[in-house]
Design an enzyme around this catalytic site. Structure first.
Site, PDB file in Angstrom:
ATOM      1  NE  ARG A  71      -6.223 -12.720   5.803  1.00 34.89           N
ATOM      2  CZ  ARG A  71      -7.076 -11.699   5.809  1.00 34.89           C
ATOM      3  NH1 ARG A  71      -7.018 -10.755   4.874  1.00 34.89           N
ATOM      4  NH2 ARG A  71      -7.983 -11.603   6.757  1.00 34.89           N
ATOM      5  CB  THR A 114      -6.914  -5.386  10.236  1.00 34.49           C
ATOM      6  OG1 THR A 114      -7.423  -6.610   9.706  1.00 34.49           O
ATOM      7  CG2 THR A 114      -7.309  -4.225   9.346  1.00 34.49           C
ATOM      8  CE  LYS A 171      -3.924  -2.200   2.372  1.00 35.91           C
ATOM      9  NZ  LYS A 171      -4.928  -2.020   3.459  1.00 35.91           N
ATOM     10  CG  ASN A 224      -3.510  -2.180   6.910  1.00 37.95           C
ATOM     11  OD1 ASN A 224      -3.423  -1.928   5.708  1.00 37.95           O
ATOM     12  ND2 ASN A 224      -4.502  -2.878   7.412  1.00 37.95           N
ATOM     13  CG  HIS A 254      -5.035  -6.680   0.105  1.00 37.07           C
ATOM     14  ND1 HIS A 254      -6.242  -6.767   0.772  1.00 37.07           N
ATOM     15  CD2 HIS A 254      -5.081  -7.613  -0.888  1.00 37.07           C
ATOM     16  CE1 HIS A 254      -6.987  -7.710   0.186  1.00 37.07           C
ATOM     17  NE2 HIS A 254      -6.305  -8.227  -0.817  1.00 37.07           N
ATOM     18  CG  PHE A 310     -13.136   1.143   7.310  1.00 39.44           C
ATOM     19  CD1 PHE A 310     -12.673   0.521   6.155  1.00 39.44           C
ATOM     20  CD2 PHE A 310     -13.748   0.358   8.285  1.00 39.44           C
ATOM     21  CE1 PHE A 310     -12.823  -0.849   5.969  1.00 39.44           C
ATOM     22  CE2 PHE A 310     -13.894  -1.022   8.103  1.00 39.44           C
ATOM     23  CZ  PHE A 310     -13.431  -1.622   6.938  1.00 39.44           C
ATOM     24  NE  ARG A 319      -2.172  -5.491   7.271  1.00 41.76           N
ATOM     25  CZ  ARG A 319      -3.302  -6.123   6.976  1.00 41.76           C
ATOM     26  NH1 ARG A 319      -3.791  -7.040   7.782  1.00 41.76           N
ATOM     27  NH2 ARG A 319      -3.952  -5.832   5.855  1.00 41.76           N
ATOM     28  CE1 TYR A 375      -9.135  -3.580   0.870  1.00 40.27           C
ATOM     29  CE2 TYR A 375      -8.525  -1.698  -0.498  1.00 40.27           C
ATOM     30  CZ  TYR A 375      -8.184  -2.686   0.416  1.00 40.27           C
ATOM     31  OH  TYR A 375      -6.892  -2.785   0.868  1.00 40.27           O
ATOM     32  CD  GLU A 391      -8.479  -9.806  -3.033  1.00 40.24           C
ATOM     33  OE1 GLU A 391      -7.287 -10.086  -2.792  1.00 40.24           O
ATOM     34  OE2 GLU A 391      -9.334  -9.663  -2.126  1.00 40.24           O
TER      35      GLU A 391
HETATM   36  P1  IDP Z   1      -7.563  -7.103   6.100  1.00 40.54           P
HETATM   37  O1  IDP Z   1      -6.804  -6.161   5.180  1.00 40.54           O
HETATM   38  O2  IDP Z   1      -6.752  -7.458   7.309  1.00 40.54           O
HETATM   39  O3  IDP Z   1      -8.139  -8.281   5.367  1.00 40.54           O
HETATM   40  P2  IDP Z   1     -10.272  -6.027   6.168  1.00 40.54           P
HETATM   41  O4  IDP Z   1     -11.202  -6.161   7.329  1.00 40.54           O
HETATM   42  O5  IDP Z   1     -10.553  -6.847   4.957  1.00 40.54           O
HETATM   43  O6  IDP Z   1      -8.779  -6.275   6.718  1.00 40.54           O
HETATM   44  O7  IDP Z   1     -10.264  -4.481   5.777  1.00 40.54           O
HETATM   45  C1  IDP Z   1      -9.689  -4.067   4.554  1.00 40.54           C
HETATM   46  C2  IDP Z   1      -8.854  -2.843   4.821  1.00 40.54           C
HETATM   47  O8  IDP Z   1      -9.696  -1.800   5.291  1.00 40.54           O
HETATM   48  C3  IDP Z   1      -7.804  -2.991   5.920  1.00 40.54           C
HETATM   49  O9  IDP Z   1      -6.605  -3.577   5.483  1.00 40.54           O
HETATM   50  C4  IDP Z   1      -7.604  -1.546   6.342  1.00 40.54           C
HETATM   51  O10 IDP Z   1      -6.786  -0.853   5.399  1.00 40.54           O
HETATM   52  C5  IDP Z   1      -9.016  -0.996   6.251  1.00 40.54           C
HETATM   53  N1  IDP Z   1      -9.724  -1.119   7.552  1.00 40.54           N
HETATM   54  C6  IDP Z   1     -10.235  -2.232   8.117  1.00 40.54           C
HETATM   55  N2  IDP Z   1     -10.828  -1.990   9.295  1.00 40.54           N
HETATM   56  C7  IDP Z   1     -10.685  -0.679   9.508  1.00 40.54           C
HETATM   57  C8  IDP Z   1     -11.092   0.198  10.585  1.00 40.54           C
HETATM   58  O11 IDP Z   1     -11.686  -0.216  11.571  1.00 40.54           O
HETATM   59  N3  IDP Z   1     -10.754   1.511  10.433  1.00 40.54           N
HETATM   60  C9  IDP Z   1     -10.094   2.001   9.355  1.00 40.54           C
HETATM   61  N4  IDP Z   1      -9.696   1.215   8.315  1.00 40.54           N
HETATM   62  C10 IDP Z   1      -9.974  -0.112   8.397  1.00 40.54           C
HETATM   63 MG    MG Z   2      -9.608  -8.297   3.853  1.00 43.53          MG
END
Ligand code: IDP
Ligand code: MG
Length: 133
Positions: A85, A91, A9, A112, A115, A57, A102, A49, A126
């Site tokens: 993962r 996350t 990212k 973070n 992805h 968010f 991360r 997404y 994807e």
């Molecule tokens: P992941 O990337 O660990 O799979 P997901 O829940 O799929 O997490 O969320 C996708 C992306 O959305 C995250 O990597 C992060 O950039 C953002 N995100 C997820 N949860 C939050 C939150 O609570 N606040 C702000 N951004 C978030």
């Molecule tokens: Mg995800």
């Protein structure tokens, strides 16, 4: 061999640590099958997404990546989806286990560093989004 999609990212790209991140995957016996530098449109990010489009968010997430430099990488290896993962960590960088990408390099819960696809179906979906054109 199982394939998965990684995005490095913009927050990590800006820190000039793409190489360090890629090195972590390679040291874990994950192989780069393809790699692209992309400045993603809103459209591609909304597709990527789409499961989050109702989340509070969502807009912040899309804006943090739109038109900014991203590396899209297809990684292959045994159980690559789950292993990426694990290597990426939780996350929220504050909650990510020590030594995960991360934990080491994430900026905040939105930005973070990386992805990784959540499951095999998402990985293929994807990969098609980022590598079809
Ligand atoms: P992941 O990337 O660990 O799979 P997901 O829940 O799929 O997490 O969320 C996708 C992306 O959305 C995250 O990597 C992060 O950039 C953002 N995100 C997820 N949860 C939050 C939150 O609570 N606040 C702000 N951004 C978030
Ligand atoms: Mg995800």
């Amino acid at each position: 061999m199982e394939r998965t999609l990684v995005l490095i990212k913009p927050d990590a790209v800006i820190k000039n640590i793409m190489g360090k991140i890629i090195n972590i995957y390679e040291e874990n016996k994950l192989c780069i099958e393809d790699i692209r530098i992309i400045f993603p449109t809103r459209g591609i990010l909304e597709k990527h997404y789409e499961e989050h489009k109702e989340k509070p968010f969502f807009n912040k997430l899309i804006s943090s990546m739109e038109s900014k430099k991203v590396a899209a990488i297809i990684l292959s290896g045994e159980k690559s989806v789950a292993r990426v993962r694990e290597i990426n960590g939780a996350t929220d960088p504050e909650k990510a286990a020590l030594g995960t990408i991360r934990n080491l390099y994430g900026t905040n819960v939105t930005q973070n560093a990386v992805h990784g696809s959540a499951n095999l179906n998402d990985a293929e979906r994807e990969i098609n989004i980022w590598f079809s054109s």
